[in-house]
Design a protein around this motif. Structure first.
Motif, short mmCIF file in Angstrom:
data_model
loop_
_atom_site.label_atom_id
_atom_site.label_comp_id
_atom_site.label_asym_id
_atom_site.label_seq_id
_atom_site.Cartn_x
_atom_site.Cartn_y
_atom_site.Cartn_z
N MET A 40 -38.35 -32.69 17.71
CA MET A 40 -37.29 -31.80 17.20
C MET A 40 -37.37 -30.43 17.88
SD MET A 40 -35.57 -33.35 14.77
CE MET A 40 -35.12 -32.46 13.30
N SER A 41 -36.23 -30.00 18.39
CA SER A 41 -36.23 -28.72 19.11
C SER A 41 -35.39 -27.70 18.37
CB SER A 41 -35.71 -28.93 20.53
OG SER A 41 -34.50 -29.63 20.47
N THR A 42 -35.56 -27.67 17.07
CA THR A 42 -34.80 -26.78 16.20
C THR A 42 -34.87 -25.33 16.67
OG1 THR A 42 -35.50 -28.21 14.45
CG2 THR A 42 -34.41 -26.19 13.79
N ILE B 121 -29.80 -33.39 15.89
CA ILE B 121 -31.04 -32.66 16.13
C ILE B 121 -31.01 -31.36 15.33
CG2 ILE B 121 -32.29 -31.33 17.87
CD1 ILE B 121 -31.52 -33.44 19.87
N TYR B 122 -29.81 -30.80 15.29
CA TYR B 122 -29.69 -29.49 14.65
C TYR B 122 -28.29 -29.35 14.04
CZ TYR B 122 -28.65 -24.50 14.38
OH TYR B 122 -28.23 -23.29 13.95
N LEU B 123 -28.22 -28.73 12.88
CA LEU B 123 -26.94 -28.42 12.25
C LEU B 123 -27.07 -27.01 11.70
CD1 LEU B 123 -24.19 -29.68 11.13
CD2 LEU B 123 -25.46 -30.25 9.07
N ASN B 124 -26.16 -26.13 12.07
CA ASN B 124 -26.32 -24.74 11.61
C ASN B 124 -25.78 -24.59 10.17
OD1 ASN B 124 -23.55 -24.55 11.87
ND2 ASN B 124 -23.56 -22.73 13.17
N VAL C 197 -31.10 -29.07 26.51
CA VAL C 197 -32.02 -28.16 25.83
C VAL C 197 -32.96 -29.04 25.02
CG1 VAL C 197 -32.28 -26.18 24.32
CG2 VAL C 197 -30.19 -26.45 25.66
N GLY C 198 -34.12 -29.24 25.49
CA GLY C 198 -35.05 -30.15 24.82
C GLY C 198 -34.43 -31.53 24.75
#
Ligand SMILES: Nc1ncnc2c1ncn2[C@@H]1O[C@H](COP(=O)(O)OP(=O)(O)OP(=O)(O)O)[C@@H](O)[C@H]1O
Ligand SMILES: [Mg+2]
Length: 347
Positions: A1-3, A26-29, A98-99
């Motif tokens: 995970m590249s949070t 991977i990510y959710l803002n 990115v990652g």
């Protein structure tokens, strides 16, 4: 995970989501959590398209974007989570490296206002279509009734019974047409544009009204004969003025006076357009006036204050006047009702 790499998006007001090359989240803002009513933690690692009942086509576009390493913009995206309202979205998809992240997507909720506007537009269109339908039916219904009635009268006068076969054909076919009307298969007539003399229109209406109300209706004329011709559809204008004059005769129960009056009008604004020259036609009657209860709505379809009226005559008149870029207005009180039709004379 590249949070960590995406923490800069945390403060973004736009919803943002980062997916790996399997379209997993991977990510959710935070704005995205709010928009989709999801918590980052619970969806992390899940397939993004599969979160939505209708996400498959969007998922395919995302895979394509990945394959081509080419971003895209979708201005009209709808995504629906089970048991939620559909989300109407605008999105920008960008391939990234990115990652583990391979795609970054930003979503903007298309303003509710915009959606409402689109719906209103559709509704207006729908209304317009329906009005067209009603007008058409109104136009055909009248002659059809006359045809059928005349055939019936004729049938009574026939001394050879074998001729009834023909009148029966007329009657049956008129009935069939009447049914067909309801299903509306006839296309709208195209306007026939040419020079029109407004006084010829008035005279024709006068003849028709006097024929329809042979006793009790007087028609006064006050014409400005210096008026030039206008460009328009003669039949439409006759129909418009006839509908107005017929209403007047009917309101007076066939007993009273109608005045047809024409004038030049200069520097007038009609339907938001300024015109140097226009004509004004007034149809005035000395009848009881328009019933107060319907005064503000008489131009709407199906509004009638008359026994047996369909409430289409004025709608039709207004439609025809508007086709000529003109306006029709009314002033009414007991003893004097004045319909004013203004038509531009310059191009
Ligand atoms: N000159 C008038 N004086 C009094 N009332 C009027 C006059 N013109 C129109 N109205 C009123 O406006 C109503 C709407 O007129 P409109 O011509 O649209 O429909 P209608 O005459 O009822 O039916 P249709 O013309 O479709 O047969 C009439 O029913 C009548 O009540
Ligand atoms: Mg009428």
């Amino acid at each position: 995970m590249s949070t960590v790499s995406f923490s800069g998006l945390d403060l973004l007001a736009t919803a943002a989501v980062a997916l790996d090359d399997g379209l997993r989240i991977i990510y959710l803002n935070p704005a995205g959590e709010t928009l989709f009513a999801l918590s980052r933690r619970s969806v992390s690692g899940q397939s993004f398209p599969e979160l939505f009942a209708d996400g498959q086509p969007f998922g395919e576009k995302l895979s394509q974007a990945l394959a081509d390493t080419r971003g895209f913009v979708d201005q009209d995206l709808i995504l629906t989570r089970a048991a939620h309202e559909p989300l109407h979205l605008n999105c920008v998809v960008t391939p990234v490296e990115v990652g583990a992240a391979a795609l970054l997507i930003e979503f903007r909720h298309i303003e509710q206002q915009l959606r409402i506007e689109r719906e209103t537009q559709r509704l207006t269109q729908h209304e317009a279509n329906r009005e067209l339908i009603r007008n058409l039916v109104h136009e055909i219904k009248n002659p059809l009734g006359g045809i059928r009635g005349s055939a019936q009268l004729l049938e009574r006068e026939l001394d050879r019974p074998d001729l009834r076969e023909y009148t029966q054909v007329i009657i049956k076919e008129a009935d069939r047409l009447q049914v067909l009307m309801d299903r509306l298969l006839t296309p709208h007539r195209r306007p026939h544009i040419g020079p029109v003399n407004i006084h010829e229109v008035c005279e024709r209406v006068r003849t028709l009204i006097l024929a329809e109300f042979p006793e009790g209706i007087r028609i006064k004329r006050d014409y400005d004969t210096s008026l030039p011709d206008l460009r328009g559809d003669r039949e439409q204008l006759i129909q418009a003025v006839l509908n107005v004059a017929r209403n007047a005769a009917q309101a007076m129960s066939g007993h009273g006076e109608i005045e047809l009056r024409t004038r030049v009008a200069r520097q007038v604004t009609l339907a938001k357009t300024r015109h140097k020259l226009a004509l004004e036609l007034q149809v005035v009657d000395n009848g009881p006036g328009i019933p107060a209860a319907i005064h503000d709505r008489i131009f709407y379809p199906l509004v009638s204050g008359r026994e047996g009226g369909t409430g289409l005559g004025l709608t039709l008149a207004q439609t025809f006047v508007q086709h000529h870029h003109g306006v029709i207005e009314v002033e009414s009180q007991p003893g004097r009702t004045c319909f004013r039709i203004m038509l531009p004379l310059d191009e």
